[in-house]
Structure formats: C-alpha cells, structure tokens
Motif scaffolding. Sequence first.
Motif, short mmCIF file in Angstrom:
data_model
loop_
_atom_site.label_atom_id
_atom_site.label_comp_id
_atom_site.label_asym_id
_atom_site.label_seq_id
_atom_site.Cartn_x
_atom_site.Cartn_y
_atom_site.Cartn_z
N GLN A 127 0.69 -1.09 0.08
CA GLN A 127 -0.08 0.07 0.03
C GLN A 127 0.75 1.29 -0.02
O GLN A 127 0.58 2.21 -0.77
CB GLN A 127 -1.00 -0.01 1.32
CG GLN A 127 -2.09 -0.76 1.06
CD GLN A 127 -2.88 -0.66 2.52
OE1 GLN A 127 -2.81 -1.67 3.43
NE2 GLN A 127 -3.90 0.21 2.67
N VAL A 128 1.94 1.16 0.93
CA VAL A 128 2.97 2.31 0.82
C VAL A 128 3.05 2.59 -0.56
O VAL A 128 3.23 3.96 -0.94
CB VAL A 128 3.83 2.18 2.09
CG1 VAL A 128 4.82 3.33 1.81
CG2 VAL A 128 3.20 2.14 3.44
N VAL A 129 4.12 1.71 -1.02
CA VAL A 129 4.79 1.97 -2.34
C VAL A 129 3.98 2.17 -3.28
O VAL A 129 4.20 3.22 -4.23
CB VAL A 129 5.57 0.68 -2.87
CG1 VAL A 129 6.35 0.98 -3.92
CG2 VAL A 129 6.68 0.37 -1.34
N GLY A 130 2.59 1.82 -3.46
CA GLY A 130 1.71 1.87 -4.27
C GLY A 130 1.18 3.43 -4.27
O GLY A 130 1.01 3.98 -5.27
N LEU A 193 -6.01 11.10 0.91
CA LEU A 193 -5.71 10.12 2.00
C LEU A 193 -4.10 9.36 1.71
O LEU A 193 -3.89 8.75 2.89
CB LEU A 193 -6.74 9.50 2.42
CG LEU A 193 -7.91 9.87 2.91
CD1 LEU A 193 -9.20 9.00 2.84
CD2 LEU A 193 -7.80 10.55 4.29
N GLY A 194 -3.72 9.28 0.64
CA GLY A 194 -2.50 8.42 0.33
C GLY A 194 -1.52 8.53 1.12
O GLY A 194 -0.98 7.50 1.70
N LEU A 195 -0.89 9.78 1.53
CA LEU A 195 0.07 9.94 2.40
C LEU A 195 -0.17 9.83 3.70
O LEU A 195 0.60 9.50 4.33
CB LEU A 195 0.57 11.48 1.99
CG LEU A 195 1.45 11.50 0.69
CD1 LEU A 195 1.91 13.00 0.31
CD2 LEU A 195 2.75 10.60 0.62
N ALA A 196 -1.50 10.09 4.13
CA ALA A 196 -1.71 9.63 5.75
C ALA A 196 -1.83 8.39 5.80
O ALA A 196 -1.35 7.80 6.93
CB ALA A 196 -3.14 10.37 5.67
N VAL A 197 -2.40 7.60 4.76
CA VAL A 197 -2.34 6.10 4.99
C VAL A 197 -1.00 5.57 5.14
O VAL A 197 -0.44 4.71 6.05
CB VAL A 197 -3.15 5.41 3.76
CG1 VAL A 197 -2.89 3.85 4.02
CG2 VAL A 197 -4.52 5.59 4.00
N ALA A 198 -0.03 6.17 4.34
CA ALA A 198 1.19 5.62 4.10
C ALA A 198 2.15 6.03 5.45
O ALA A 198 2.75 5.30 5.93
CB ALA A 198 2.36 6.43 3.14
N ARG A 199 1.82 7.13 5.99
CA ARG A 199 2.70 7.57 7.34
C ARG A 199 1.95 6.67 8.47
O ARG A 199 2.87 6.14 9.36
CB ARG A 199 2.30 8.89 7.72
CG ARG A 199 2.86 9.60 9.05
CD ARG A 199 2.89 10.81 9.17
NE ARG A 199 1.51 11.28 9.32
CZ ARG A 199 1.14 12.61 9.51
NH1 ARG A 199 2.30 13.48 9.95
NH2 ARG A 199 -0.07 12.86 10.02
N GLU A 200 0.75 6.27 8.48
CA GLU A 200 0.29 5.38 9.65
C GLU A 200 0.87 3.96 9.27
O GLU A 200 1.30 3.39 10.32
CB GLU A 200 -1.08 5.27 9.34
CG GLU A 200 -1.75 6.57 9.72
CD GLU A 200 -2.08 6.91 11.26
OE1 GLU A 200 -1.50 5.88 12.02
OE2 GLU A 200 -2.43 8.05 11.57
#
Length: 241
Positions: A127-130, A193-200
């Motif tokens: 998910q992060v890399v994607g 929300l992509g970067l918020a998800v990645a940071r979590e």
Amino acid sequence: AIEAAERSAGQRRQMAADVAHELRTPLAALQAGLEEVRDGLVPASPDAIRRLHDQAVRLGRVVGDLGALAGVQDAPLGMASGRTDLARLVEEELAAREAELRAADVHVREVALARVEVLADRDRLHQVVGNLLANAARHCRPGDEVNVALDRAGDEAVLRISDTGPGIPAADLPRVFDRYWRGGKPGVQGSGLGLAVAREIVTAHGGTIEVRSPGVGTTVVVRLPALAPAPGAAEETREEA
C-alpha cells in the motif's frame, strides 16, 4: 485499558466525521447528475454517463482509502508479520503500477534496489509503495520521470522515490500528510488520504517517512528498521535504466 478504549472511541468518531465530510460532495454531485438524466433535463449521452461514472469511481477510491486508514489505526502497534525482501516488493509494485504511470506519460527512468530485508506486513507495505507511485502518476506532468532507489544505511532500509515533477511549494510541505490535502494543482484527482495512510503504516512498522521538494521535483524518503542479512545471503543491487 480505559485509556485505550477512549482512544479507540475517539478514532471511531473521527472516522465517522471523515466519512461524512469526504463523501458529501461526490454523493451530492452523483445524485444531482442522476436526477437530471432521470428527469430528461440532460440526455443519457456517453459523456454524461462518463461524468457520473467518474464520480462513482471517486467514491470507491475514497471509501477504500478510508477503510485502509481505519484498518491501520485499529491494528495493534507493530504490524510486522515476517521477513520481507523489500527490493522484490518494490519491483512487484512497479510492475503493478506500470500501466497507470504509462497512461500519465510518466516514465520510470532509473531503478537501483539493494537487497534489504525488513520485518513487515507485505500487504501494508505494498500500500505504501503503491500510494507513492500513484502520487507520482497523479501529480507529475506528461514526460516527467521517476527514479526509485533502495539502500541499506546502517540498521535502516532507505527507500527513495523521486520525480522531476513541478514540486511542492515550501509553504505546503507541512501539510502533505494532512488528511484530504490534495495540493494546489487544479484538477488533481484522489482522496487526499494516500500519504496519511502511508505515514500510519510506516509509523506502525517503526519507521519514518518524509517529503522533500527543493523547488522542482519531489522526493519521498521512507526509512524502516532493516534486518541483519540471513546467513550466507550476499547483498546485491538490481539496477535498471
């Protein structure tokens, strides 16, 4: 236990507010468009159907990202589940995003991946890399390039995804991890929300993520705790031009 329960309840309230906030606009637009077609005010032309479909796709994207964010926040600290070859994971995600990047006319110019293993939930790191590659496709201009590098620095795995895009204004950099922030570029699609998800996800793995933009281009740096190489495993770097 009481503190944990209160925190969980607070997260649920925040998530409910997030859902209401983010879905209100596309739902209203979709409803209004369908009513116009239903009442004969607008013909059910391919263009009208395409616009309505775009709204439905955005709704699906937002729901998916909100679900991902809720899942990460509800997961116990330390999501790691097994040894993961981070270089292979990045290669897999690059292959999965190839069509998306090609459609945006964004070219992966250089890939240099050292073999580094981390203790990780593979699906979450995908998910992060994607998300980072999707951001490059979304925010770069046609003809821009993306470089991907993975190295070991001491006891850390360091992943860098950089692009030659328009960059992020210095005043906006503190906001890049805010929920629903999409930047100032008109017409950019996405849930914000992509970067918020990645940071979590990265934080739950004991790592850090930062965004750098020196004026032109953007680099995202992800640092994760690296595992010691398995006995007899030789470290190698896979390069692609």
